[in-house]
Design an enzyme around this catalytic site. Structure first.
Site, PDB file in Angstrom:
ATOM      1  N   HIS A 184      -5.726   7.703  -9.592  1.00 23.65           N
ATOM      2  CA  HIS A 184      -4.992   7.103  -8.451  1.00 23.65           C
ATOM      3  C   HIS A 184      -5.965   6.635  -7.234  1.00 23.65           C
ATOM      4  CE1 HIS A 184      -1.393   6.523  -6.175  1.00 23.65           C
ATOM      5  NE2 HIS A 184      -1.874   7.192  -5.183  1.00 23.65           N
ATOM      6  N   ASP A 199      -1.213   5.690   0.946  1.00 25.51           N
ATOM      7  CA  ASP A 199      -0.926   6.138  -0.448  1.00 25.51           C
ATOM      8  C   ASP A 199       0.465   5.845  -0.658  1.00 25.51           C
ATOM      9  OD1 ASP A 199      -0.441   7.547  -2.853  1.00 25.51           O
ATOM     10  OD2 ASP A 199      -1.582   9.354  -2.138  1.00 25.51           O
TER      11      ASP A 199
END
Length: 247
Positions: A184, A199
């Site tokens: 990620h 994020d």
């Protein structure tokens, strides 16, 4: 605590070759060609590897640093993990929300976290990046300037030009898509004297305390170390910076 070389295959998650948003390999070569193709002049900014978190390694990084991009393992519990000093912006902090450019990663965006990290990096350094007029990024940021994070996500998902550029960048990687491991991307930027973690899987920007344009890379080190300590059984971390080229 050192970071591995970018030769380690890292991306956002496994994906089929026919996916609209396949994972991106975490290397400066891939991200540079991607951001330049979107409308950032090659002589303006460039992504670089960060090979460690010690002072000597940080001193090797070209300055000024505009943004920091971390690619790291994404176990299921990571979505709920908390790191030291983080403070999620709440919806009531409207003024601050407007100052930080943030895109939510909705489910239909698949493995677009690399592209979202790139957009977070450039979008929060827009005053220092000279976008080519009417380029993909120029039009994208102008179109989404007044949107909220979810509306930007929907706009991105429907943006065929951006999706094609993302696919080309994914195909530029040296690693076969089927071999990429689940990772990620997050981005760290400074806005008005504060360090923010961006994020797309979170509900909004995360504040990590005071920061400046000069100290961005150093200020993000404790946060990155905390993330690495939270996932102790993996070495699949890769760190890059977006730096402005001195002219």
């Amino acid at each position: 605590m050192a970071l591995p070389s970018s030769s380690t295959p890292t991306a956002s998650a496994p994906a089929s070759l026919g996916e609209r948003w396949p994972p991106l390999e975490s290397t400066p070569a891939v991200f540079n060609q991607f951001v330049w193709s979107l409308g950032v002049p090659e002589d303006d900014v460039e992504f670089h590897d960060v090979y460690g978190l010690d002072a000597d390694a940080l001193d090797m990084v070209p300055q000024p640093v505009l943004a920091v991009v971390l690619c790291f393992p994404d176990p299921p519990q990571a979505k709920d993990a908390s790191y030291p000093s983080e403070q999620l912006l709440i919806s009531g902090e409207k003024e601050t929300q407007d100052q930080v450019y943030f895109i939510k990663q909705i489910e239909s965006l698949g493995n677009a976290c690399g592209t979202i990290a790139l957009l977070h990096a450039v979008g929060n350094a827009s005053s220092k990046v000279n976008l080519v007029e009417n380029s993909c990024l120029d039009l994208f940021f102008k179109s989404t300037a007044t949107m909220d994070p979810y509306e930007r996500a929907v706009f991105l998902e429907k943006d065929d030009t951006m999706a094609r550029a993302h696919l080309l960048a994914a195909n530029d990687g040296a690693t076969e898509l089927s071999d990429l491991i689940e990772e990620h991307y997050v981005c760290f930027v400074y806005v008005n004297g504060t360090l923010y973690e961006l994020d797309g899987m979170k509900d909004g920007p995360i504040k990590h305390g005071p920061c400046s344009s000069i100290s961005l890379l150093q200020d993000v080190v404790p946060v990155i170390k905390a993330i690495m300590c939270n996932i102790p059984n993996s070495i699949n971390f890769n760190l890059m910076v977006l730096s402005r080229k001195e002219k």
